[in-house]
Design an enzyme around this catalytic site. Structure first.
Site, PDB file in Angstrom:
ATOM      1  CB  CYS A  98     -11.271 -27.456   6.723  1.00  0.00           C
ATOM      2  SG  CYS A  98      -9.756 -25.865   6.397  1.00  0.00           S
TER       3      CYS A  98
ATOM      4  CB  CYS B  33      -6.375 -25.631   7.584  1.00  0.00           C
ATOM      5  SG  CYS B  33      -7.158 -25.327   8.847  1.00  0.00           S
TER       6      CYS B  33
ATOM      7  CB  CYS C 241      -9.794 -28.930   9.614  1.00  0.00           C
ATOM      8  SG  CYS C 241     -10.465 -27.228  10.139  1.00  0.00           S
TER       9      CYS C 241
ATOM     10  CG  ASP D 260       0.187   0.067   2.767  1.00  0.00           C
ATOM     11  OD1 ASP D 260       1.375   0.321   2.688  1.00  0.00           O
ATOM     12  OD2 ASP D 260      -0.991  -0.377   3.561  1.00  0.00           O
TER      13      ASP D 260
ATOM     14  CG  HIS E 156      -9.696 -23.547  10.571  1.00  0.00           C
ATOM     15  ND1 HIS E 156     -10.252 -24.094   9.480  1.00  0.00           N
ATOM     16  CD2 HIS E 156     -10.439 -21.952  10.149  1.00  0.00           C
ATOM     17  CE1 HIS E 156     -11.596 -23.801   9.491  1.00  0.00           C
ATOM     18  NE2 HIS E 156     -11.204 -22.334   9.612  1.00  0.00           N
TER      19      HIS E 156
END
Lengths: 375, 375
Positions: free
Chosen positions: B304, B306, B309, B92, B335
């Site tokens: 999920c 990840c 999980c 930015d 996650h």
């Protein structure tokens, strides 16, 4: 079910290399056990801990019994599944941390009552309860419940405490029962006194354990006094069982302990130091928060295989430490645990090759050289 | 040198799927960019961020210019090398965070002077200095320096601010120069006013940029007002360039923005929420600190991929969150970032298959179902 066993594969002076076999995997000795107090080695994923070379973790009975509780971990399938670490876990008995952390402790022949340092709730640990908790956790190597007096103390006090611990060791052995694939270790006490250590070793050997810990050291007595005790204490324990020095230590403590016949150790130092910016290298300790690192493009330790050393500059590690970024704890812990495991591997190799004395000289001279010069 | 380019590969209503190509790798759009404020996506290793599916990260000019400084990062080989992320980085301009974080800001035609929130040191950002900083960082996608007024504000105030930003956009374009392989994005301002947004879009298009951001939203106006603006603002920007909605947002904000023609977004929400125990799932938000999870052996989200999980129960995640363990931030951030990237991937697929409307219905109905019932 494979039984717990220990085989010495090489010796060099008093130093021993060997292999502990368990149903959950082998443990190469001398072994360093990272500490996973509350079901996590702080700032590390379990897979990363394994990548450092760890064969076994230590879990803290005191912390786990209070939160999330041993019963809950049991309902959830045991500590290995809970924390996603499938290899061996050793749990301490809870005794040491009751003494160092809990409030309003009351010691009797039966055990210890205390209040939780987390919420003030009241608890009791006896030898029988300690065995039950460690069974609920699913620990592979269970430690006897013992009392560990602070040093210095009067010899009579140390003797009484040791004798209480020996009575508790017998009760622990009875309560543990016969659990194939699981091991129970006795803990030698007796302060720095050769005769008390011998009395303790004899009592434990009479009872009979799968391994023996040298307890009651690394409690403030200093390295010289500790080494003085290690000059005789391990020799009092059976040759054919693993010997575990609890709560040790700095890299040079570990090397000196292995030289004196110790096979296993644990300590929070590499992980705790990782969070405070203290880094262990072949050239000694580096403090990453020091301004000298701010513009340094070099790795912490050129010889190290860890991600902190392979992928990052000292300047980056300095920046993220100063910025209190979590990745700082992650990377520095990973590095420190890698350093400790590589140290153990080097010692195992040196013992196997019969060059442990020369290896120790190199270890000390590299540290005496100190860190690389500032850029 | 490969040039920066953008190709739309599919549209479905106003929604677009496409590919941004850069010398550092491709960016699949719609894209979500995790935020790596201080040269780290908090609590994540860069390799893990990539595993979640991220093609590009966002870095914050304001934070990096203060610490470790852009000049230092340049000396160390640039931000990619410094933080060990080889793929594209968007930075930015520093403008938004000067306004939200720094003390004693003073705005003039030339730029902004301010004091650091870290050490009180005095700094200035102008369009030219912002371009220089982003060049020193080695950013792949550079943002024009702009002013972003807080909403609500008087229309005249918004107009004056937008017109200043357009003059700064022209200066940014001049200062950026010709840098093959690097892109400069203009930022549309104008609050919620269609005519001011149109005036801003025309000014930016006249100058000519590699991509266009919709700025000045997600600053407290609420989702309804934001969507109202997104019903017309993206249409005012060129069809053949990427459109970036800055600082957005919650999962349903993101879906609504993609439906309105947005290609890129960034937000701290998935990483920040990971550290505060707020978890995004297909069934809506789960608060892991809630006692209902203490004994729950089930994963956060069965669908999920990840590590949180796949390898852990809700009970474990609850325990480590309550115990303030670092692994809690690591796992929940992993996650949440995975959830966000999977959301983007599902949208890209739905747009490509021309079923984005039906996909949106499913997205909203799964969230309306809410979390699985307590155990």
């Amino acid at each position: 079910m494979q039984r717990f066993s220990f085989a010495r594969t090489a010796t060099d002076g008093k130093a021993r290399a060997g292999l502990i076999s368990t149903p959950r995997g082998d443990i190469r000795t001398p072994a360093f056990m990272p500490v996973g107090t509350a079901a996590t080695v702080k700032a590390m994923m379990p897979g990363s801990v394994r990548e450092t070379g760890a064969d076994i973790l230590l879990g803290n009975t005191y912390h786990l019994m209070l939160r999330p509780t041993a019963e809950r971990i049991d309902r959830l399938g045991g500590l290995h599944k809970f924390m996603n670490w499938e290899r061996p876990i050793l749990t301490d008995s809870g005794g040491f941390q009751v003494m160092s952390l809990a409030a309003l402790r009351k010691l009797t022949e039966n055990g210890v009552t205390f209040k939780s340092h987390i919420d003030g709730s009241k608890h009791e640990i006896t030898p029988e309860r300690s065995m039950e908790i460690q069974r609920l956790l699913g620990s592979d190597i269970v430690m006897c419940f013992d009392e560990c007096p602070a040093l210095p103390a009067e010899k009579a006090t140390i003797a009484q405490s040791m004798q209480l611990s020996m009575r508790w060791a017998a009760r622990s052995r009875d309560a543990f029962g016969d659990r194939p694939g699981h091991a129970l270790f006795g803990i030698q006490q007796g302060g720095l006194e050769p005769d008390l250590r011998a009395e303790s070793a004899a009592a434990l050997t009479d009872i009979g354990f799968d391994g023996y810990a040298v307890g009651g050291l690394a409690v403030g007595e200093g390295q010289e006094a500790m080494f003085g005790c290690l000059d005789f204490a391990p020799d009092q324990l059976p040759q054919d069982k693993p010997r575990y020095l609890m709560g040790v230590g700095k890299p040079d403590d570990i090397v000196g302990a292995v030289a004196r016949g110790i096979d296993m150790m644990d300590c929070v130092l590499p992980s705790r130091s990782g969070r405070t910016g203290q880094v262990f290298t072949r050239r000694g300790v580096v403090n990453i928060k020091n301004a000298r690192h701010a513009d340094d493009p070099r790795p912490l330790d050129e010889a190290c295989r860890c991600p902190a050393c392979r992928n990052y500059s000292r300047a980056y590690l300095h920046h993220v430490f100063r910025s209190q970024e979590i990745i700082s704890s992650m990377l520095l812990t990973w590095h420190n645990l890698t350093y400790y495991q590589d140290l153990m591997e080097e010692m195992r190799t040196a013992i196997a090759e019969g060059v442990f004395g020369a290896w120790q000289d190199n270890f000390h001279s590299a540290r005496a050289d100190g860190d690389i010069a500032p850029i």
